[in-house]
Design an enzyme around this catalytic site. Structure first.
Site, mmCIF file in Angstrom:
data_model
loop_
_atom_site.group_PDB
_atom_site.id
_atom_site.type_symbol
_atom_site.label_atom_id
_atom_site.label_comp_id
_atom_site.label_asym_id
_atom_site.label_seq_id
_atom_site.Cartn_x
_atom_site.Cartn_y
_atom_site.Cartn_z
ATOM 1 N N ASP A 288 0.916 5.928 -17.520
ATOM 2 C CA ASP A 288 0.089 4.864 -16.949
ATOM 3 C C ASP A 288 -1.391 5.252 -16.974
ATOM 4 O O ASP A 288 -2.111 5.122 -15.983
ATOM 5 C CB ASP A 288 0.534 4.566 -15.514
ATOM 6 C CG ASP A 288 0.017 3.215 -15.042
ATOM 7 O OD1 ASP A 288 -0.128 3.035 -13.826
ATOM 8 O OD2 ASP A 288 -0.258 2.348 -15.894
ATOM 9 N N GLY B 186 -9.341 0.321 -0.847
ATOM 10 C CA GLY B 186 -8.613 -0.259 -1.968
ATOM 11 C C GLY B 186 -7.231 -0.700 -1.561
ATOM 12 O O GLY B 186 -6.744 -0.413 -0.468
ATOM 13 N N GLN B 187 -6.593 -1.436 -2.488
ATOM 14 C CA GLN B 187 -5.248 -1.924 -2.242
ATOM 15 C C GLN B 187 -4.583 -2.208 -3.575
ATOM 16 O O GLN B 187 -5.223 -2.684 -4.516
ATOM 17 C CB GLN B 187 -5.263 -3.192 -1.385
ATOM 18 C CG GLN B 187 -3.869 -3.691 -1.025
ATOM 19 C CD GLN B 187 -3.901 -4.784 0.033
ATOM 20 O OE1 GLN B 187 -4.968 -5.133 0.529
ATOM 21 N NE2 GLN B 187 -2.746 -5.317 0.392
ATOM 22 N N GLY B 188 -3.306 -1.876 -3.667
ATOM 23 C CA GLY B 188 -2.560 -2.135 -4.890
ATOM 24 C C GLY B 188 -1.121 -2.436 -4.578
ATOM 25 O O GLY B 188 -0.747 -2.684 -3.417
ATOM 26 N N GLY B 189 -0.272 -2.420 -5.624
ATOM 27 C CA GLY B 189 1.134 -2.732 -5.433
ATOM 28 C C GLY B 189 1.845 -1.745 -4.531
ATOM 29 O O GLY B 189 2.811 -2.076 -3.863
ATOM 30 N N TYR B 190 1.367 -0.516 -4.494
ATOM 31 C CA TYR B 190 1.974 0.518 -3.657
ATOM 32 C C TYR B 190 1.661 0.282 -2.181
ATOM 33 O O TYR B 190 2.501 0.455 -1.314
ATOM 34 C CB TYR B 190 1.444 1.874 -4.109
ATOM 35 C CG TYR B 190 1.912 3.059 -3.295
ATOM 36 C CD1 TYR B 190 2.999 3.809 -3.708
ATOM 37 C CD2 TYR B 190 1.267 3.436 -2.127
ATOM 38 C CE1 TYR B 190 3.435 4.898 -2.975
ATOM 39 C CE2 TYR B 190 1.698 4.527 -1.390
ATOM 40 C CZ TYR B 190 2.774 5.254 -1.820
ATOM 41 O OH TYR B 190 3.200 6.328 -1.104
ATOM 42 N N GLY B 191 0.429 -0.081 -1.907
ATOM 43 C CA GLY B 191 -0.015 -0.240 -0.531
ATOM 44 C C GLY B 191 -1.523 -0.143 -0.448
ATOM 45 O O GLY B 191 -2.230 -0.451 -1.404
ATOM 46 N N LYS B 192 -2.029 0.307 0.676
ATOM 47 C CA LYS B 192 -3.469 0.396 0.894
ATOM 48 C C LYS B 192 -3.946 1.845 0.795
ATOM 49 O O LYS B 192 -3.194 2.785 1.011
ATOM 50 C CB LYS B 192 -3.819 -0.168 2.277
ATOM 51 C CG LYS B 192 -3.523 -1.659 2.422
ATOM 52 C CD LYS B 192 -3.885 -2.159 3.816
ATOM 53 C CE LYS B 192 -3.596 -3.653 3.944
ATOM 54 N NZ LYS B 192 -3.940 -4.177 5.296
ATOM 55 N N LYS C 155 -3.310 7.422 0.777
ATOM 56 C CA LYS C 155 -2.586 6.344 0.118
ATOM 57 C C LYS C 155 -1.361 6.019 0.975
ATOM 58 O O LYS C 155 -0.435 6.829 1.082
ATOM 59 C CB LYS C 155 -2.188 6.795 -1.287
ATOM 60 C CG LYS C 155 -1.470 5.793 -2.155
ATOM 61 C CD LYS C 155 -1.262 6.427 -3.522
ATOM 62 C CE LYS C 155 -0.470 5.542 -4.462
ATOM 63 N NZ LYS C 155 -0.255 6.182 -5.763
#
Length: 950
Positions: A741, A624-630, A645
């Site tokens: 959240d 996965g990947q998001g605004g924080y990182g991978k 994370k």
């Protein structure tokens, strides 16, 4: 030039000011938190102290004056005060009552008032002590009901309320004690049914509820406890109930004791319990034959006496190498007396075997009895005794009562008298002849041993206890041991020093090992209880003079103050250097240690360990990947599968989320919250390591791409689990937390589809009381979160409340019911479902992929979801009300009507509806820790206030 000199000038003033900081630290460090001082005085006033054991509670400071039984942390905490860590009042002849002010000792870890005569009820305020690890109230005269509030102690390891007069039901809230290992509630007057909800307890090893007034059927769900070792329910009244066949699948069980419980039905097949060592089903109304399948080779005790069993004695009782007792008396057994039960048993030392077959209908002996001398056979009351036909069995046909012997130390030494200035004795086991020493006496009892005859385990026990106490074998003497009602094994122990006397620190270390339950558990010896200490000459060692303590305390405080000043200077220096480095364009390297975060119970991993776990962060391990990182799937060196994370380098948002999640998750422990296992903070890298969720996110399974959609019962269970996790944050975390959240991608599903709430990067602490004692209802903060889940009132007013999480969870409920996303093609899920409901078209929006469902349950669930999504905060239910309503809805489902628990229903649902990623080896397409937030995170006001110590 001015900029270059600035740090030196400031440092000069810092060191010049250091003495004043030191003076301030000493002033603050010398006193106990005033609220705790007041609480201790109230506790003293509620107790009756006829022997004046607490006489030094009248003056001085509790921590620095060493009040009797009051043990404090050895340094001040974040508020600058000393705090009570333990209250140790074992066996001090106290009566009176327990004061509600106990709840004000909010940092306490051990409350021990065992073996006094305290009466009254257990104060519900004890439920406020969220740091509490040991609650030890046994051996008093406490009455009344168990407070529900005790079920919300997040760190409780052991609850001992046995041997009191407590009545009423076992609270269902005890099912929330997720860290508790020991429930010792025997010998009271508890009534009602055993709550099947206790089956949710993940860590419980000992469930002792014997000698109460419990009734109703035995909950089959208890078999679902993953770590249960001892189930002891003797002397209750489960009239009309049978022993659930599921108990045969408690494969890790060591002891099953259901004596005198009015049980009916047959004896279940217990052959699959590979470690079973003790079985007592006596004094019931069990019928049918004895199962012919062989029990565990570990079995020491089989007691099926005083039942209505028929058929013959099966051959499976032979070849059991550890068997001590086989008691089948007072049944309707027929056929032959077995002559080979003692086969494969080695009889050495005090090893004995007792076979009690009295008062049955046994008619013959298959072959002549020729047992070893250590085997006792009892046949009185059988036809075979009247029709011996020349068999030499007269000695076996006498009426006997089975009695297991106790014992005393047989060592005798002919030596001259020891000195009399102290409580000297000869150590009979000392390697030195006629060696006088001062022993420490310990009254000790095994509460649920896994044997009936202690003598063969005598040496093993000495090895077990001395190794746990880090003593030599010759330093322990078992002065005597005797069996008491239970059966429980009472011992008087003597612990001898290596030299003539223990020093003060050795005495304190030994006593703390017992009072803190720091001696490791043993499978065969089971749980123990401390009865008393016979201190003798050591009385003064445990109550040293105030002057010596004060001197030591002052030295420690001075050293602590110096360290405080040095640390403060270093912090100021670092701040100045960092500020100055901005002008010099020096690259910044984040470090967890420099952020002054102390983390207990969370492992620090190296960068090399993280790289090895992920094949050097190979794309094949990315999930996965998001605004924080991978996010990567990793396998640690010990084989544990984890989710890693990894923050994007140079990401300020990542740095803040990193700190926030560690600060929060390191002290949150709940079945429905994702567990933080560790972190990595080096090589300009910041990584968080979590338990891996093999079934990915809830959103994965609601997506149209999911090949095997969730059925209704699974969706309802996920909703209930998520709500319980958030309820824990709102009401049980200390201090409470607003998640901020909650969304379908932050609700994870483990291998059994248990829901766990994740991603605390945006979380905020709930408001704390003001100086006037009032608690604001909201936190004012910049709006953060995910569109579609945001509370409208929070969005407009910037006032974050617990009802903001309720709104977001309501949106998740609507997703569960409809399969829709919160915002899709310009449509808002709340508005679309509300319009359908108002127009009488409710079922038109229900997810057809869910299959068949009970319409009444769906209607109630949808109504609850819409209540959660009301625009006005006050119109929404609390999270507690949400959980209760979901539990009501669950009870209306066919699964509940069929008697299935929530977890059993899940297993059944999984069988009918397989998932796309049920194996640890399969990675979810969108991983649990991927976030699609449109905004960053902020720190929890910079520093976490008043973190509860661990």
């Amino acid at each position: 030039m001015t900029e270059m000199l600035q740090p030196k000038v400031v440092l000069f003033w810092v060191f010049l000011a250091a003495p004043s900081f030191c003076h301030l630290a000493i002033t603050r460090a010398q006193i106990t938190d005033p609220s705790e001082v007041s609480a201790l005085k109230s506790i003293k006033n509620s107790l009756v102290d006829p022997q004046n054991k607490l006489k030094n509670w009248r003056s001085g400071d509790p921590c620095t004056s060493s009040w009797t039984g009051v043990i404090c942390y050895n340094s001040t905490l974040s508020d600058g005060y000393l705090h009570v860590k333990e209250l140790q009042l074992l066996g001090r002849n106290l009566s009176g009552t327990l004061a509600p002010e106990l709840g004000q000792l909010s940092y306490m870890q051990i409350l021990d008032v065992m073996w006094n005569s305290i009466n009254g009820s257990i104060p519900k305020e004890i439920g406020n002590i969220t740091s509490l690890v040991l609650l030890l109230l046994n051996g008093n005269k406490l009455s009344g009901h168990l407070p529900e509030e005790l079920g919300y102690l997040p760190n409780l390891n052991r609850i001992q309320i046995d041997q009191n007069q407590i009545s009423g039901p076992v609270p269902k809230s005890f099912a929330f004690l997720n860290t508790t290992k020991h429930f010792h509630m025997n010998n009271n007057s508890l009534s009602g049914q055993i709550p099947h909800e206790l089956s949710r307890l993940p860590n419980l090893v000992h469930l002792l509820l014997d000698n109460n007034n419990l009734s109703g059927p035995l909950p089959p769900e208890l078999s679902q406890m993953p770590n249960l070792l001892i189930l002891q329910l003797d002397n209750n009244n489960f009239s009309g109930s049978s022993i659930p066949s599921s108990y045969g699948s408690i494969t890790q069980l060591l002891k099953l004791s259901l004596r005198n419980c009015s049980l009916q039905g047959s004896v279940p097949d217990l052959s699959r319990i590979s470690q079973l060592g003790y079985l007592d089903l006596s004094w019931n109304q069990l019928t049918g034959p004895i199962p012919s399948s062989k029990l565990s080779n570990n079995i020491t005790t089989i007691d099926l006496s005083h039942n209505l069993l028929n058929g013959s004695i099966p051959a499976n009782f032979s070849g059991l190498p550890d068997l001590q007792i086989l008691s089948l008396d007072h049944n309707n057994l027929t056929g032959s007396v077995p002559s080979n039960v003692w086969q494969n048993i080695v009889f050495t030392g005090n090893r004995s075997l007792y076979l009690d077959f009295q008062n049955n209908s046994l008619t013959n002996i298959s072959s002549p009895l020729n047992p070893p001398a250590s085997v006792t056979i009892m046949l009185y009351g059988n036809p075979v005794c009247a029709n011996a036909n020349g068999l030499n069995i007269v000695q076996y046909c006498q009426a006997q009562v089975l009695q297991i012997p106790g014992g005393t130390s047989s060592s005798k030494i002919n030596c001259p008298p020891c000195p009399t200035d102290k409580t000297y004795e000869y150590n009979p086991l000392s390697p030195f002849s006629c060696f006088c020493a001062v022993p420490l006496g310990v009254g000790y009892r095994l509460k649920s041993p896994g044997f009936t005859d202690f003598r063969p385990y005598y040496d093993d026990f000495e090895e077990y206890l001395t190794s746990g106490l880090k003593l030599a074998l010759y330093q322990l003497e078992i002065a005597n041991f005797i069996w008491e009602e239970g059966p429980r094994l009472r011992m008087n122990l003597k612990l001898f020093p290596n030299n003539s006397i223990f020093n003060a620190s050795e005495v304190l270390q030994i006593t703390s090992m017992f009072t803190g339950w720091l001696i490791p558990d043993s499978d065969i010896f089971g749980p123990y209880e401390l009865i008393n200490f016979t201190l003798g000459s050591y009385e003064s060692e445990l109550n040293p003079s105030k002057s010596s303590l004060k001197t030591g305390a002052i030295v420690g405080i001075v050293l602590g103050a110096v360290a405080f000043a040095a640390t403060l200077s270093a912090i100021v220096t670092i701040i100045i250097i960092r500020r100055h480095s901005r002008y010099q364009a020096v690259s910044k390297k984040r470090s967890l240690s420099r952020l002054a975060i102390k983390i207990d119970g969370v492992k620090s991993f190296t960068f090399e360990e993280m790289a090895a776990a992920t094949s050097n962060f190979s794309d094949s391990t990315q999930v996965g990947q998001g605004g924080y990182g991978k996010v990567y799937r990793g396998v640690l060196a010990d084989g544990i599968v984890v989710a890693i994370k990894r923050a994007q380098q140079g990401s300020l948002q990542g740095s803040k989320e990193f700190c926030t999640e560690i600060e929060l998750l390191s002290r949150l422990h709940h079945r429905n919250l994702v567990a933080l296992l560790g972190y990595c903070d080096e090589e300009d890298e910041q990584m968080l390591v979590y338990e891996f969720m093999p079934n990915g996110t809830l959103r994965d399974h609601l997506s149209p791409r999911s090949k095997e959609p969730l059925n209704f019962s699974m969706r309802l269970r996920i909703a209930l689990g998520s709500a319980r996790g958030i309820l824990y944050l709102h009401t049980e975390a200390d201090p409470p937390i607003f998640h901020r959240d909650i969304k379908a991608t932050n609700i994870l599903l483990d291998s059994k589809f248990v829901a766990k709430v994740a991603d605390f990067g945006l979380s905020r602490l709930a408001p704390i009381p003001t100086a006037e004692g009032t608690t604001p209802g909201h936190v004012s903060t910049v709006v953060k979160g995910t569109p579609g889940y945001l509370d409208p009132e929070y969005f407009l007013t910037h006032k974050l409340t617990d009802k903001s999480d309720v709104y977001s969870l309501g949106v998740v409920f609507l997703e569960l019911l409809t399969g829709m996303q919160p915002i899709s093609h310009g449509k808002n899920i709340v508005r679309e479902v509300a319009m359908a409901s108002q127009s009488g078209m409710t079922f038109s929006v229900i997810d057809k992929r869910m299959g068949s469902y009970p319409s009444e349950c769906v209607e109630k669930f949808l109504s609850l979801a819409l209540m959660c999504c009301q625009d006005e905060t006050d119109a929404r239910p609390s999270m507690m009300e949400v959980v209760r309503e979901l539990e009501v809805i669950w009870r209306l489902t066919p699964e509940a009507d069929a008697g299935l628990s929530e977890s059993t229903a899940t297993e059944a649902s999984k069988t009918a509806t397989p998932t796309t990623s049920s194996s640890l080896e399969m990675a979810a397409p969108n991983h649990p820790f991927v976030s699609s937030d449109v905004s960053g995170s902020d720190l929890l006001s910079g520093v976490m206030p008043n973190i509860t110590p661990r």
